[in-house]
Design a protein around this motif. Sequence first.
Motif, PDB file in Angstrom:
ATOM      1  N   UNK A   3      35.711 -17.177 -34.326  1.00  0.00           N
ATOM      2  CA  UNK A   3      36.948 -16.955 -35.072  1.00  0.00           C
ATOM      3  C   UNK A   3      38.114 -17.454 -34.227  1.00  0.00           C
ATOM      4  N   UNK A   4      39.083 -18.074 -34.898  1.00  0.00           N
ATOM      5  CA  UNK A   4      40.241 -18.653 -34.220  1.00  0.00           C
ATOM      6  C   UNK A   4      41.515 -18.128 -34.848  1.00  0.00           C
ATOM      7  N   UNK A   5      42.482 -17.783 -34.003  1.00  0.00           N
ATOM      8  CA  UNK A   5      43.757 -17.266 -34.498  1.00  0.00           C
ATOM      9  C   UNK A   5      44.893 -17.962 -33.764  1.00  0.00           C
ATOM     10  N   UNK A   6      45.708 -18.703 -34.512  1.00  0.00           N
ATOM     11  CA  UNK A   6      46.846 -19.418 -33.939  1.00  0.00           C
ATOM     12  C   UNK A   6      48.106 -18.570 -34.005  1.00  0.00           C
ATOM     13  N   UNK A   7      49.035 -18.873 -33.114  1.00  0.00           N
ATOM     14  CA  UNK A   7      50.357 -18.261 -33.146  1.00  0.00           C
ATOM     15  C   UNK A   7      51.334 -19.202 -32.458  1.00  0.00           C
ATOM     16  N   UNK A   8      52.621 -18.950 -32.658  1.00  0.00           N
ATOM     17  CA  UNK A   8      53.637 -19.693 -31.947  1.00  0.00           C
ATOM     18  C   UNK A   8      54.421 -20.690 -32.763  1.00  0.00           C
ATOM     19  N   UNK A   9      54.074 -20.874 -34.024  1.00  0.00           N
ATOM     20  CA  UNK A   9      54.818 -21.817 -34.847  1.00  0.00           C
ATOM     21  C   UNK A   9      56.214 -21.315 -35.157  1.00  0.00           C
ATOM     22  N   UNK A  10      57.015 -22.185 -35.755  1.00  0.00           N
ATOM     23  CA  UNK A  10      58.351 -21.773 -36.124  1.00  0.00           C
ATOM     24  C   UNK A  10      59.246 -22.970 -36.377  1.00  0.00           C
ATOM     25  N   UNK A  11      60.549 -22.693 -36.435  1.00  0.00           N
ATOM     26  CA  UNK A  11      61.562 -23.722 -36.665  1.00  0.00           C
ATOM     27  C   UNK A  11      62.205 -24.095 -35.341  1.00  0.00           C
ATOM     28  N   UNK A  12      62.293 -25.385 -35.064  1.00  0.00           N
ATOM     29  CA  UNK A  12      62.900 -25.852 -33.827  1.00  0.00           C
ATOM     30  C   UNK A  12      63.716 -27.104 -34.134  1.00  0.00           C
ATOM     31  N   UNK A  13      64.774 -27.311 -33.367  1.00  0.00           N
ATOM     32  CA  UNK A  13      65.617 -28.487 -33.556  1.00  0.00           C
ATOM     33  C   UNK A  13      64.972 -29.723 -32.937  1.00  0.00           C
ATOM     34  N   UNK A  14      65.306 -30.907 -33.445  1.00  0.00           N
ATOM     35  CA  UNK A  14      64.800 -32.144 -32.824  1.00  0.00           C
ATOM     36  C   UNK A  14      65.154 -32.171 -31.347  1.00  0.00           C
ATOM     37  N   UNK A  15      64.184 -32.590 -30.534  1.00  0.00           N
ATOM     38  CA  UNK A  15      64.361 -32.601 -29.090  1.00  0.00           C
ATOM     39  C   UNK A  15      63.952 -31.315 -28.406  1.00  0.00           C
ATOM     40  N   UNK A  16      63.678 -30.299 -29.188  1.00  0.00           N
ATOM     41  CA  UNK A  16      63.308 -29.004 -28.630  1.00  0.00           C
ATOM     42  C   UNK A  16      61.836 -28.910 -28.272  1.00  0.00           C
ATOM     43  N   UNK A  17      61.445 -27.733 -27.825  1.00  0.00           N
ATOM     44  CA  UNK A  17      60.071 -27.481 -27.391  1.00  0.00           C
ATOM     45  C   UNK A  17      59.512 -26.259 -28.098  1.00  0.00           C
ATOM     46  N   UNK A  18      58.190 -26.243 -28.194  1.00  0.00           N
ATOM     47  CA  UNK A  18      57.483 -25.122 -28.804  1.00  0.00           C
ATOM     48  C   UNK A  18      56.092 -25.072 -28.195  1.00  0.00           C
ATOM     49  N   UNK A  19      55.566 -23.874 -28.040  1.00  0.00           N
ATOM     50  CA  UNK A  19      54.220 -23.714 -27.514  1.00  0.00           C
ATOM     51  C   UNK A  19      53.366 -22.980 -28.538  1.00  0.00           C
ATOM     52  N   UNK A  20      52.227 -23.556 -28.867  1.00  0.00           N
ATOM     53  CA  UNK A  20      51.274 -22.934 -29.785  1.00  0.00           C
ATOM     54  C   UNK A  20      50.109 -22.361 -28.982  1.00  0.00           C
TER      55      UNK A  20
END
Length: 114
Positions: A3-20
């Motif tokens: 079983x796999x469960x993702x988290x960390x998505x969202x709204x970010x501005x161009x040039x920004x960073x995000x970690x999933x």
Amino acid sequence: QVQLLESGGGLVQPGGSLSLSCVASGMIGSINSMAWFRQPPGKERELVTFITSGGYSNYADSVKGRFTISRPNAKNLVLQMNSLKAEDTAVYFCNANDYKVDYWGQGTQVTVAS
């Protein structure tokens, strides 16, 4: 079964960073490789990056130099996304393969917009 469960998505501005993050449970000892796929709006699902049990990784040309995949332990998979662009907007899916079966998470939405 895995079983796999993702988290960390969202709204970010161009040039920004995000970690999933993706957390695996179940028969994690059977996992050979893990990967991140994404499905942009109205398009087919595509491979973003993968990492093997031996630590080898590769990336789609569109994300090379901006995204980094890591698997700090058997249960966790991380995708660090930097310098995000509007075209990175998609539902991101965690994938695990045990040589026989592909397992999928439910997906997490990433939206890059100002």
